[in-house]
Design a protein around this motif. Structure first.
Motif, PDB file in Angstrom:
ATOM      1  N   UNK A   1     -61.175  28.649 -89.880  1.00  0.00           N
ATOM      2  CA  UNK A   1     -60.959  28.895 -88.461  1.00  0.00           C
ATOM      3  C   UNK A   1     -60.346  30.265 -88.261  1.00  0.00           C
ATOM      4  N   UNK A   2     -60.706  30.905 -87.168  1.00  0.00           N
ATOM      5  CA  UNK A   2     -60.131  32.216 -86.855  1.00  0.00           C
ATOM      6  C   UNK A   2     -58.672  32.081 -86.427  1.00  0.00           C
ATOM      7  N   UNK A   3     -57.978  33.225 -86.360  1.00  0.00           N
ATOM      8  CA  UNK A   3     -56.572  33.196 -85.959  1.00  0.00           C
ATOM      9  C   UNK A   3     -56.392  32.667 -84.542  1.00  0.00           C
ATOM     10  N   UNK A   4     -57.437  32.810 -83.692  1.00  0.00           N
ATOM     11  CA  UNK A   4     -57.374  32.277 -82.324  1.00  0.00           C
ATOM     12  C   UNK A   4     -58.266  31.050 -82.160  1.00  0.00           C
ATOM     13  N   UNK A   5     -58.896  30.614 -83.253  1.00  0.00           N
ATOM     14  CA  UNK A   5     -59.748  29.436 -83.308  1.00  0.00           C
ATOM     15  C   UNK A   5     -61.035  29.596 -82.491  1.00  0.00           C
TER      16      UNK A   5
ATOM     17  N   UNK B   1     -65.953  33.071 -85.472  1.00  0.00           N
ATOM     18  CA  UNK B   1     -65.592  33.690 -86.747  1.00  0.00           C
ATOM     19  C   UNK B   1     -65.939  35.171 -86.718  1.00  0.00           C
ATOM     20  N   UNK B   2     -65.028  35.977 -87.236  1.00  0.00           N
ATOM     21  CA  UNK B   2     -65.254  37.419 -87.274  1.00  0.00           C
ATOM     22  C   UNK B   2     -64.753  38.149 -86.047  1.00  0.00           C
ATOM     23  N   UNK B   3     -64.355  37.427 -85.009  1.00  0.00           N
ATOM     24  CA  UNK B   3     -63.870  38.075 -83.787  1.00  0.00           C
ATOM     25  C   UNK B   3     -62.351  38.226 -83.796  1.00  0.00           C
TER      26      UNK B   3
ATOM     27  N   UNK C   1     -58.549  37.624 -89.363  1.00  0.00           N
ATOM     28  CA  UNK C   1     -58.342  36.993 -90.667  1.00  0.00           C
ATOM     29  C   UNK C   1     -59.209  37.646 -91.737  1.00  0.00           C
ATOM     30  N   UNK C   2     -58.639  37.782 -92.925  1.00  0.00           N
ATOM     31  CA  UNK C   2     -59.332  38.396 -94.068  1.00  0.00           C
ATOM     32  C   UNK C   2     -60.230  37.350 -94.744  1.00  0.00           C
ATOM     33  N   UNK C   3     -61.367  37.065 -94.124  1.00  0.00           N
ATOM     34  CA  UNK C   3     -62.280  36.091 -94.713  1.00  0.00           C
ATOM     35  C   UNK C   3     -62.928  36.620 -95.985  1.00  0.00           C
ATOM     36  N   UNK C   4     -63.136  37.929 -96.075  1.00  0.00           N
ATOM     37  CA  UNK C   4     -63.736  38.492 -97.291  1.00  0.00           C
ATOM     38  C   UNK C   4     -62.860  38.183 -98.505  1.00  0.00           C
ATOM     39  N   UNK C   5     -61.568  38.454 -98.392  1.00  0.00           N
ATOM     40  CA  UNK C   5     -60.656  38.142 -99.490  1.00  0.00           C
ATOM     41  C   UNK C   5     -60.624  36.664 -99.795  1.00  0.00           C
ATOM     42  N   UNK C   6     -60.640  35.840 -98.748  1.00  0.00           N
ATOM     43  CA  UNK C   6     -60.592  34.391 -98.921  1.00  0.00           C
ATOM     44  C   UNK C   6     -61.848  33.898 -99.633  1.00  0.00           C
ATOM     45  N   UNK C   7     -63.013  34.365 -99.215  1.00  0.00           N
ATOM     46  CA  UNK C   7     -64.266  33.936 -99.855  1.00  0.00           C
ATOM     47  C   UNK C   7     -64.308  34.358-101.323  1.00  0.00           C
TER      48      UNK C   7
END
Length: 287
Positions: A208-212, A215-217, A220-226
């Motif tokens: 989930x995004x920081x504002x829920x 995604x991508x808007x 949050x560092x999704x690249x690092x998480x993935x």
């Protein structure tokens, strides 16, 4: 490699027969493998009907929930703890009845900001209840997933390290860790180290995004998480979770403070998330 899931609240606010059918149909159309039901308002679900719909669509299912103040297993009041234990047991029965193998969420406390730190007796009650629940779950080959939530929603576990200590004390092989990027963004120092610390004890993931919202808007560092998920060879479910005032679930919407309309078209949101997740995970596996 990872089954991709979506939370039912992207589609519908209740677990009525009609809305279960809508959620199943929409999940399949959006290209997901799994549908997650919140059981906050779902104890009256027609389980046999929902299971038939899920099987017809070829979807996996997971269930999640938190607890209420009058049914809080982290309480010091034995009657309150007993009500919470019964609620968890009933919810586990629904999960198994649906054919689900994953029962996730804040299984350890009431939703909401606590007025004080967790007491030793309260923590002991959590361990005892979840130890018994794990034994019940094992009979149906169900795994409990301890979702780590932020400090404004629980005082029991707020970080991956907290969750590992709690799981150690419960001491059951079918208790795993449930990471959620929305909560991680608030409580963890980054999006990588908690994944590596949990390692092969990771059982379920909420994206989930920081504002829920989309995604991508957000930030949050999704690249690092993935990439961290790829580093630990995580192959379990990854479920997209997003909330908007466009879809209201009595009780749950208020618990989660869903005051804003972050989106109005659930299908557009979900298809975007499915593509975002598929591409991001594939890129992390093949850098």
């Amino acid at each position: 490699m990872n089954p991709l899931g979506v939370h039912a609240l992207v589609w519908a606010g209740s677990t009525s027969r009609e809305e279960v059918e809508l959620a199943v149909r929409s999940t399949k159309e959006a290209g997901y493998d799994l549908l997650e039901f919140s059981l906050h308002d779902g104890l009256d679900m027609d389980v046999a009907h929902a299971r038939a719909e899920l099987e017809k669509a070829g979807l996996q299912v997971a269930c999640s929930r938190g607890l209420a103040p009058d049914a809080d297993v982290s309480s010091e009041d034995p009657a309150v703890v007993a009500r919470g234990a019964q609620l968890l047991s009933s919810s586990l029965e629904i999960t198994a009845g649906l054919g689900g193998k994953m029962f996730a969420g804040a299984l350890y406390s009431a939703f909401g900001k606590a007025s004080q730190p967790l007491s030793d007796r309260g923590r002991s009650n959590v361990v005892g209840v979840l130890r018994d629940l794990a034994a019940q779950a094992a009979k149906d080959d169900v795994t409990l997933m301890l979702e780590i939530c932020n400090r404004y929603e629980t005082n029991v576990i707020n970080t991956a390290h907290d969750a590992l200590l709690l799981a150690d004390d419960i001491g059951a092989d079918n208790v795993k860790i449930h990471l959620d990027t929305y909560h991680m963004n608030i409580e963890e120092t980054d999006m990588v180290r908690p994944v590596l610390e949990v390692g092969d004890r990771l059982g379920y993931v909420h994206i989930g995004e920081n504002h829920r919202g989309y995604l991508g808007s957000g930030h949050i560092d999704f690249t690092g998480f993935f990439h961290a998920l790829a580093d630990i060879d995580y192959t379990g479910p990854i479920t997209f979770e997003s909330f908007s005032s466009a879809v209201v679930a009595p009780g749950l919407s208020n618990d989660l403070a869903i005051w804003r309309n972050l989106w109005s078209d659930g299908m557009d949101l979900a298809k975007h998330a499915q593509s975002y997740l598929s591409n991001g995970l594939a890129a992390a596996r093949h850098p």
